[in-house]
Write a protein that holds these residues in place. Structure first.
Motif, PDB file in Angstrom:
ATOM      1  N   GLY A   1       7.449  -9.516   5.851  1.00 39.00           N
ATOM      2  CA  GLY A   1       7.714  -8.442   5.668  1.00 39.00           C
ATOM      3  C   GLY A   1       7.284  -7.560   4.463  1.00 39.00           C
ATOM      4  O   GLY A   1       7.380  -6.702   3.956  1.00 39.00           O
ATOM      5  N   GLU A   2       8.609  -8.184   3.556  1.00 38.72           N
ATOM      6  CA  GLU A   2       8.632  -8.061   2.102  1.00 38.72           C
ATOM      7  C   GLU A   2       7.583  -7.937   0.463  1.00 38.72           C
ATOM      8  O   GLU A   2       6.853  -9.322   1.438  1.00 38.72           O
ATOM      9  N   PRO A   3       6.879  -7.074   0.511  1.00 37.29           N
ATOM     10  CA  PRO A   3       5.900  -7.107  -0.752  1.00 37.29           C
ATOM     11  C   PRO A   3       6.068  -7.902  -2.211  1.00 37.29           C
ATOM     12  O   PRO A   3       7.345  -8.326  -2.067  1.00 37.29           O
ATOM     13  N   TYR A   4       5.318  -8.351  -2.132  1.00 38.85           N
ATOM     14  CA  TYR A   4       5.240  -8.805  -3.309  1.00 38.85           C
ATOM     15  C   TYR A   4       3.942  -8.897  -4.064  1.00 38.85           C
ATOM     16  O   TYR A   4       2.725  -9.012  -2.968  1.00 38.85           O
ATOM     17  N   SER A   5       3.935  -9.468  -4.974  1.00 45.06           N
ATOM     18  CA  SER A   5       2.499  -9.331  -6.222  1.00 45.06           C
ATOM     19  C   SER A   5       1.522  -7.987  -6.258  1.00 45.06           C
ATOM     20  O   SER A   5       2.316  -6.963  -6.034  1.00 45.06           O
ATOM     21  N   ASP A   6       0.402  -7.718  -6.925  1.00 45.53           N
ATOM     22  CA  ASP A   6       0.094  -6.283  -6.920  1.00 45.53           C
ATOM     23  C   ASP A   6      -0.157  -6.152  -6.084  1.00 45.53           C
ATOM     24  O   ASP A   6      -1.494  -6.749  -5.570  1.00 45.53           O
ATOM     25  N   PRO A   7      -1.373  -4.785  -4.975  1.00 44.43           N
ATOM     26  CA  PRO A   7      -2.224  -4.359  -5.030  1.00 44.43           C
ATOM     27  C   PRO A   7      -3.043  -4.336  -5.368  1.00 44.43           C
ATOM     28  O   PRO A   7      -3.444  -4.612  -6.809  1.00 44.43           O
ATOM     29  N   PHE A   8      -4.453  -5.031  -3.959  1.00 43.22           N
ATOM     30  CA  PHE A   8      -5.773  -5.688  -4.552  1.00 43.22           C
ATOM     31  C   PHE A   8      -6.022  -3.983  -3.477  1.00 43.22           C
ATOM     32  O   PHE A   8      -6.250  -3.727  -2.299  1.00 43.22           O
ATOM     33  N   ILE A   9      -7.620  -4.528  -3.347  1.00 39.34           N
ATOM     34  CA  ILE A   9      -9.024  -3.587  -2.508  1.00 39.34           C
ATOM     35  C   ILE A   9      -9.018  -4.745  -1.334  1.00 39.34           C
ATOM     36  O   ILE A   9      -9.908  -5.660  -1.641  1.00 39.34           O
ATOM     37  N   ALA A  10      -9.531  -4.432  -0.084  1.00 40.21           N
ATOM     38  CA  ALA A  10     -10.325  -4.892   0.361  1.00 40.21           C
ATOM     39  C   ALA A  10     -11.154  -4.136   1.465  1.00 40.21           C
ATOM     40  O   ALA A  10     -10.789  -3.303   1.664  1.00 40.21           O
ATOM     41  N   VAL A  11     -12.346  -4.232   2.348  1.00 43.96           N
ATOM     42  CA  VAL A  11     -12.708  -4.129   2.951  1.00 43.96           C
ATOM     43  C   VAL A  11     -12.635  -4.530   4.345  1.00 43.96           C
ATOM     44  O   VAL A  11     -11.997  -5.480   4.854  1.00 43.96           O
ATOM     45  N   ASP A  12     -12.159  -3.250   5.397  1.00 47.13           N
ATOM     46  CA  ASP A  12     -11.382  -3.119   6.252  1.00 47.13           C
ATOM     47  C   ASP A  12     -12.411  -3.425   7.129  1.00 47.13           C
ATOM     48  O   ASP A  12     -13.714  -2.792   7.765  1.00 47.13           O
ATOM     49  N   CYS A  13     -12.547  -4.581   7.640  1.00 47.16           N
ATOM     50  CA  CYS A  13     -13.440  -5.192   9.016  1.00 47.16           C
ATOM     51  C   CYS A  13     -12.601  -5.172  10.220  1.00 47.16           C
ATOM     52  O   CYS A  13     -12.964  -5.468  11.337  1.00 47.16           O
ATOM     53  N   ALA A  14     -11.314  -4.592  10.808  1.00 43.44           N
ATOM     54  CA  ALA A  14     -10.641  -4.767  11.531  1.00 43.44           C
ATOM     55  C   ALA A  14      -9.838  -2.843  12.668  1.00 43.44           C
ATOM     56  O   ALA A  14      -8.652  -3.604  12.913  1.00 43.44           O
TER      57      ALA A  14
ATOM     58  N   GLY B   1     -21.085   2.400   2.012  1.00 38.90           N
ATOM     59  CA  GLY B   1     -20.475   2.348   3.810  1.00 38.90           C
ATOM     60  C   GLY B   1     -19.609   1.810   3.964  1.00 38.90           C
ATOM     61  O   GLY B   1     -19.098   1.676   5.087  1.00 38.90           O
ATOM     62  N   LEU B   2     -18.839   0.843   2.954  1.00 37.71           N
ATOM     63  CA  LEU B   2     -17.738   0.065   3.028  1.00 37.71           C
ATOM     64  C   LEU B   2     -16.562   1.251   3.327  1.00 37.71           C
ATOM     65  O   LEU B   2     -16.281   2.174   2.329  1.00 37.71           O
ATOM     66  N   LYS B   3     -15.362   0.794   3.875  1.00 36.92           N
ATOM     67  CA  LYS B   3     -14.452   0.858   4.217  1.00 36.92           C
ATOM     68  C   LYS B   3     -13.551   0.363   3.116  1.00 36.92           C
ATOM     69  O   LYS B   3     -12.851  -0.676   3.613  1.00 36.92           O
ATOM     70  N   LEU B   4     -12.657   0.520   2.314  1.00 41.72           N
ATOM     71  CA  LEU B   4     -11.636   0.841   1.678  1.00 41.72           C
ATOM     72  C   LEU B   4     -10.203   0.802   1.465  1.00 41.72           C
ATOM     73  O   LEU B   4     -10.434   1.624   1.028  1.00 41.72           O
ATOM     74  N   MET B   5      -9.535  -0.371   1.523  1.00 42.93           N
ATOM     75  CA  MET B   5      -7.790  -0.053   1.905  1.00 42.93           C
ATOM     76  C   MET B   5      -7.958  -0.444   0.445  1.00 42.93           C
ATOM     77  O   MET B   5      -7.730  -1.431   0.325  1.00 42.93           O
ATOM     78  N   VAL B   6      -6.571  -0.413   0.028  1.00 40.26           N
ATOM     79  CA  VAL B   6      -5.231  -0.825  -1.027  1.00 40.26           C
ATOM     80  C   VAL B   6      -4.227  -1.741  -0.572  1.00 40.26           C
ATOM     81  O   VAL B   6      -4.083  -0.677   0.928  1.00 40.26           O
ATOM     82  N   VAL B   7      -4.356  -2.746  -0.749  1.00 38.73           N
ATOM     83  CA  VAL B   7      -3.501  -4.285   0.637  1.00 38.73           C
ATOM     84  C   VAL B   7      -2.372  -4.296  -0.493  1.00 38.73           C
ATOM     85  O   VAL B   7      -2.423  -4.267  -2.016  1.00 38.73           O
ATOM     86  N   GLN B   8      -1.069  -5.060  -0.272  1.00 42.23           N
ATOM     87  CA  GLN B   8      -0.106  -5.243  -0.733  1.00 42.23           C
ATOM     88  C   GLN B   8       0.138  -6.883   0.023  1.00 42.23           C
ATOM     89  O   GLN B   8       0.634  -7.159   1.567  1.00 42.23           O
ATOM     90  N   SER B   9       0.442  -7.742  -0.610  1.00 42.40           N
ATOM     91  CA  SER B   9       0.858  -9.111  -0.208  1.00 42.40           C
ATOM     92  C   SER B   9       2.293  -9.299   0.503  1.00 42.40           C
ATOM     93  O   SER B   9       3.121  -8.647  -0.538  1.00 42.40           O
ATOM     94  N   VAL B  10       2.995  -9.580   1.376  1.00 41.68           N
ATOM     95  CA  VAL B  10       3.740  -9.612   1.993  1.00 41.68           C
ATOM     96  C   VAL B  10       4.584 -10.948   2.365  1.00 41.68           C
ATOM     97  O   VAL B  10       3.420 -11.993   2.839  1.00 41.68           O
ATOM     98  N   ASP B  11       5.692 -10.917   2.456  1.00 41.20           N
ATOM     99  CA  ASP B  11       6.464 -12.953   2.418  1.00 41.20           C
ATOM    100  C   ASP B  11       6.807 -12.607   4.402  1.00 41.20           C
ATOM    101  O   ASP B  11       6.066 -11.734   5.136  1.00 41.20           O
TER     102      ASP B  11
END
Lengths: 88, 88, 88, 88, 88
Positions: B34-47, B21-31
């Motif tokens: 707003g420029e992306p850096y690092s590699d994407p990972f998975i976070a649960v969405d509570c917002a 039942g969790l909503k799983l999102m692919v996210v990527q860090s930005v500086d």
């Protein structure tokens, strides 16, 4: 812990209850010469830091919760002091 | 915590009970620009985040479990807010 | 744990109560030949280390708090020993 | 959490009691296009994953122990699901 | 967890009580072909490992303390097994 420079603060909405009322700063690690390295991240300010300050940041969840006196808080990085000087 | 951009969401099967039942999102860090850096990972969405949103992500397990009100949950990254603005 | 070289110590003000009286050192990881790598970070000194020493640093919060006998302490890196030799 | 590709499984001996009977897989993080990045690591399989599968991996110790129903277990990465699709 | 190669062991003095009597090894992560990557770090040996062995290392504090049966121990990386083979 890390030495970081404060780059700015963020404004966010639709935050979970655990993040209400926190002052959220964008910080970037600096080395012993004050040069930035690594990528910026977000820390809660507990030291009345301002933009441009060099600060001491605790980055572990259990410690961050203890500093904030919120054992139930969802915080993983906290500014705990302002660094005045580095003796080599 | 990190500023991240939401890239998409994933569909997964054969998940352990802790992830039902969790909503799983692919996210990527930005500086800070707003420029992306690092590699994407998975976070649960509570917002209630959507693709393209800049969000605030907590990445420590104890904190993530607290946000989700699941002390027994197996979650190590949670989206806790949507970032509207960055003041430098 | 990591092998680190002590680069210096820092002076900080407006620290939270949890950081009063701690000796804070700037350390940098070194490899098996003593060559520095990675970026410097801050550790609490529990081993009477001096500038230039090669030291053993614990970097996990729960462990750091245990070393310091401060279960409520907000510390995530501690110098626990001075490394004399490396046998290959 | 991370999206990872399963590269293989390992055979190990002289393991501590805490690791008896676990299926240990070599996994490598992949990005949103399925491209590998970072270095491979070891995760316990709780999702009947096979070589070549794209899986969801929890990387925090407290969470990993909860998934495995081994509060006393010494595990810091667990495969909790198989990822079928990514919607952008 | 990580696959690592044992590079050597260290001799340290003035250690805190929590580190008395531990066998401390310098290890370096290796990939699925046995090639080293990343920087070396220090792990406590619980598997009678020798220099040159490919070993399984747990890197999370709670897990490490459990392996060692020292809930109060200040250890964040432990060698828990020796890897014999990798099936792809």
């Amino acid at each position: 812990m890390k030495m970081c420079k404060v780059l700015g603060n963020i404004v966010a909405t639709i935050k979970t209850k655990s993040h209400h009322g926190l002052k959220l700063m964008v910080v970037q690690s600096v080395d012993e010469r004050g040069e930035p390295y690594s990528d910026p991240f977000i820390a809660v300010d507990c030291a009345q830091a301002g933009v441009g300050d060099i600060v001491l940041v605790v980055e572990e969840g259990g410690s961050a919760r203890e500093v904030m006196k919120r054992p139930e808080g969802a915080v993983d990085a906290v500014i705990v002091g302002i660094i005045d000087d580095l003796n080599k």
